[in-house]
Design a protein around this motif. Structure first.
Motif, PDB file in Angstrom:
ATOM      1  N   ASN A 109       0.828  -1.206   0.000  1.00  0.00           N
ATOM      2  CA  ASN A 109       0.000   0.000   0.000  1.00  0.00           C
ATOM      3  C   ASN A 109       0.864   1.259   0.000  1.00  0.00           C
ATOM      4  OD1 ASN A 109      -2.130  -1.797   2.132  1.00  0.00           O
ATOM      5  ND2 ASN A 109      -2.676  -1.145   0.101  1.00  0.00           N
ATOM      6  N   GLY A 110       0.519   2.168  -0.883  1.00  0.00           N
ATOM      7  CA  GLY A 110       1.215   3.453  -0.917  1.00  0.00           C
ATOM      8  C   GLY A 110       2.560   3.415  -1.619  1.00  0.00           C
ATOM      9  N   SER A 111       2.866   2.331  -2.319  1.00  0.00           N
ATOM     10  CA  SER A 111       4.194   2.233  -2.955  1.00  0.00           C
ATOM     11  C   SER A 111       4.256   3.007  -4.271  1.00  0.00           C
ATOM     12  CB  SER A 111       4.573   0.772  -3.178  1.00  0.00           C
ATOM     13  OG  SER A 111       3.588   0.121  -3.942  1.00  0.00           O
ATOM     14  N   GLY A 112       3.105   3.467  -4.775  1.00  0.00           N
ATOM     15  CA  GLY A 112       3.133   4.320  -5.968  1.00  0.00           C
ATOM     16  C   GLY A 112       2.534   3.676  -7.219  1.00  0.00           C
ATOM     17  N   LYS A 113       1.921   2.515  -7.079  1.00  0.00           N
ATOM     18  CA  LYS A 113       1.412   1.780  -8.249  1.00  0.00           C
ATOM     19  C   LYS A 113       0.347   2.586  -9.017  1.00  0.00           C
ATOM     20  CE  LYS A 113      -0.036  -1.590  -5.629  1.00  0.00           C
ATOM     21  NZ  LYS A 113       0.314  -1.029  -4.318  1.00  0.00           N
ATOM     22  N   SER A 114      -0.654   3.062  -8.278  1.00  0.00           N
ATOM     23  CA  SER A 114      -1.742   3.787  -8.951  1.00  0.00           C
ATOM     24  C   SER A 114      -1.232   5.103  -9.525  1.00  0.00           C
ATOM     25  CB  SER A 114      -2.886   4.055  -7.986  1.00  0.00           C
ATOM     26  OG  SER A 114      -3.351   2.845  -7.478  1.00  0.00           O
ATOM     27  N   THR A 115      -0.313   5.740  -8.802  1.00  0.00           N
ATOM     28  CA  THR A 115       0.249   6.999  -9.301  1.00  0.00           C
ATOM     29  C   THR A 115       0.947   6.742 -10.638  1.00  0.00           C
ATOM     30  OG1 THR A 115       0.573   7.761  -7.045  1.00  0.00           O
ATOM     31  CG2 THR A 115       1.814   8.910  -8.746  1.00  0.00           C
TER      32      THR A 115
ATOM     33  N   HIS B 184      -2.399  -6.349  -6.047  1.00  0.00           N
ATOM     34  CA  HIS B 184      -1.688  -6.774  -4.836  1.00  0.00           C
ATOM     35  C   HIS B 184      -1.435  -8.270  -4.901  1.00  0.00           C
ATOM     36  CE1 HIS B 184      -1.967  -3.150  -2.437  1.00  0.00           C
ATOM     37  NE2 HIS B 184      -3.158  -2.969  -2.965  1.00  0.00           N
TER      38      HIS B 184
HETATM   39  N1  LIG Z   1      -3.576  13.103  -4.735  1.00  0.00           N
HETATM   40  C1  LIG Z   1      -2.652  12.821  -3.827  1.00  0.00           C
HETATM   41  N2  LIG Z   1      -2.233  13.772  -2.972  1.00  0.00           N
HETATM   42  C2  LIG Z   1      -1.292  13.518  -2.062  1.00  0.00           C
HETATM   43  N3  LIG Z   1      -0.670  12.326  -1.910  1.00  0.00           N
HETATM   44  C3  LIG Z   1      -1.045  11.349  -2.731  1.00  0.00           C
HETATM   45  C4  LIG Z   1      -2.059  11.530  -3.727  1.00  0.00           C
HETATM   46  N4  LIG Z   1      -2.202  10.366  -4.391  1.00  0.00           N
HETATM   47  C5  LIG Z   1      -1.337   9.488  -3.834  1.00  0.00           C
HETATM   48  N5  LIG Z   1      -0.642  10.079  -2.837  1.00  0.00           N
HETATM   49  C6  LIG Z   1       0.407   9.464  -2.022  1.00  0.00           C
HETATM   50  O1  LIG Z   1       1.355   8.903  -2.905  1.00  0.00           O
HETATM   51  C7  LIG Z   1       1.811   7.659  -2.423  1.00  0.00           C
HETATM   52  C8  LIG Z   1       1.545   6.585  -3.464  1.00  0.00           C
HETATM   53  O2  LIG Z   1       0.142   6.418  -3.608  1.00  0.00           O
HETATM   54  P1  LIG Z   1      -0.489   5.388  -4.648  1.00  0.00           P
HETATM   55  O3  LIG Z   1      -1.961   5.543  -4.572  1.00  0.00           O
HETATM   56  O4  LIG Z   1       0.155   5.551  -5.964  1.00  0.00           O
HETATM   57  O5  LIG Z   1      -0.042   4.001  -4.008  1.00  0.00           O
HETATM   58  P2  LIG Z   1      -0.507   2.522  -4.358  1.00  0.00           P
HETATM   59  O6  LIG Z   1       0.734   1.714  -4.451  1.00  0.00           O
HETATM   60  O7  LIG Z   1      -1.406   2.520  -5.544  1.00  0.00           O
HETATM   61  O8  LIG Z   1      -1.313   2.152  -3.045  1.00  0.00           O
HETATM   62  P3  LIG Z   1      -2.502   1.084  -2.813  1.00  0.00           P
HETATM   63  O9  LIG Z   1      -1.919  -0.259  -3.043  1.00  0.00           O
HETATM   64  O10 LIG Z   1      -2.842   1.301  -1.366  1.00  0.00           O
HETATM   65  O11 LIG Z   1      -3.628   1.433  -3.731  1.00  0.00           O
HETATM   66  C9  LIG Z   1       1.080   7.416  -1.091  1.00  0.00           C
HETATM   67  O12 LIG Z   1       1.932   7.850  -0.049  1.00  0.00           O
HETATM   68  C10 LIG Z   1      -0.127   8.305  -1.190  1.00  0.00           C
HETATM   69  O13 LIG Z   1      -0.526   8.746   0.089  1.00  0.00           O
END
Ligand SMILES: Nc1ncnc2c1ncn2[C@@H]1O[C@H](COP(=O)(O)OP(=O)(O)OP(=O)(O)O)[C@@H](O)[C@H]1O
Length: 268
Positions: free
Chosen positions: A46-52, A188
């Motif tokens: 969680n939060g590793s940046g995948k969705s970003t 995941h």
């Molecule tokens: N719009 C935003 N504003 C501020 N921080 C953000 C935003 N979107 C994501 N983040 C932060 O960027 C980091 C990566 O988020 P991201 O959603 O890409 O992770 P993820 O790997 O997809 O997580 P998950 O598996 O929980 O969906 C996290 O620390 C999140 O809190």
């Protein structure tokens, strides 16, 4: 990719709280080349940046630095935003298809396939807000699967559903994969990545720490996740350090297209 956010802070004794602008480094130094025919899984906790990463590839967010070059517009299989809980499943199918860029004629032609894949029976005539989360996921996946883009981005679409749904969506995924040039799949579930992908990228705290054959990367990730879940932090750290040590970051250099360089030479 850096997000600027307002975070609350205290003085350590929790007597005073104030808000301060801070930065979240969602992705750092991510470079990769995706080739036609590859199905690339993206793993990470969680939060590793995948969705970003997916949102940046899709062009939904501008990166703080760097760029994304693509041969055609990457399409996100995510129709959540367009769907309306008050409307029936059937009406949402049409709405979702239009939201994914199909023309009204294409949408109408795609409806029977979507209904068949969703297999919601009479529930398709009920408002979507009355669906269980699995039923909603099935409908969203079926709508999303109707798109046939060249570069396809999928975020966790396969992680939900019962066994029958999974078999149907696996079959549909196989077809989508055959038609699409390149697929990115965030999940995941390392096993899903291992089964569906040719290559996998492991993101950890915004950085790529492994990029290679899906089976190899997914197994390392699964081992690390298992150690973490068992609370064996020493072993988990060992897996992480070993993975990082074995990883050679990609050196991406983009050459100018030959024709353009040749033309420029000819005119200079
Ligand atoms: N719009 C935003 N504003 C501020 N921080 C953000 C935003 N979107 C994501 N983040 C932060 O960027 C980091 C990566 O988020 P991201 O959603 O890409 O992770 P993820 O790997 O997809 O997580 P998950 O598996 O929980 O969906 C996290 O620390 C999140 O809190």
């Amino acid at each position: 990719m850096t997000y600027r956010v307002n975070a609350e802070e205290d003085d350590g004794h929790r007597r005073r709280l104030w808000r301060r602008a801070t930065r979240v480094h969602a992705l750092r130094g991510v470079s990769l080349v995706a080739r036609r025919g590859e199905t690339i899984g993206i793993l990470g906790h969680n939060g590793s940046g995948k969705s970003t990463l997916l949102r940046i590839i899709a062009g939904l967010e501008p990166p703080t630095s760097g760029s994304v070059l693509a041969t055609s517009t990457p399409t996100f299989l995510g129709v959540n935003a367009a769907l309306q809980p008050e409307l029936t499943g059937g009406r949402n199918v049409r709405l979702g298809l239009l939201a994914m860029g199909l023309t009204p004629k294409e949408a109408e032609a795609a409806v029977p396939d979507v209904l068949e894949l969703a297999a919601l029976g009479p529930a398709i005539h009920r408002p979507m807000k009355t669906y269980s989360s699995g039923m909603g996921a099935r409908l969203r996946f079926a709508i999303a699967a109707a798109a046939q883009p060249d570069i396809l981005l999928i975020d966790e679409a396969l992680a939900t559903g019962d066994a029958a749904t999974k078999a149907r969506s696996d079959e549909r995924m196989r077809k989508i994969r055959e038609q699409a040039g390149t697929i990115f799949l965030v999940s995941h579930a390392a096993q899903v990545i291992e089964e569906m992908c040719t290559r996998a990228i492991w993101l950890h705290e915004g950085q790529i720490i492994s990029d290679g054959p899906a089976e190899q990367t997914a197994r390392a990730y699964r081992w690390w996740a298992w150690c973490e879940a068992q609370g064996d932090t020493d072993k988990a750290r060992g897996v992480l350090e070993g993975t990082i040590a074995r990883h050679t970051p990609a050196r991406v250099s983009l050459a100018e297209p030959r024709g353009r360089r040749a033309r420029r030479k000819a005119t200079s």
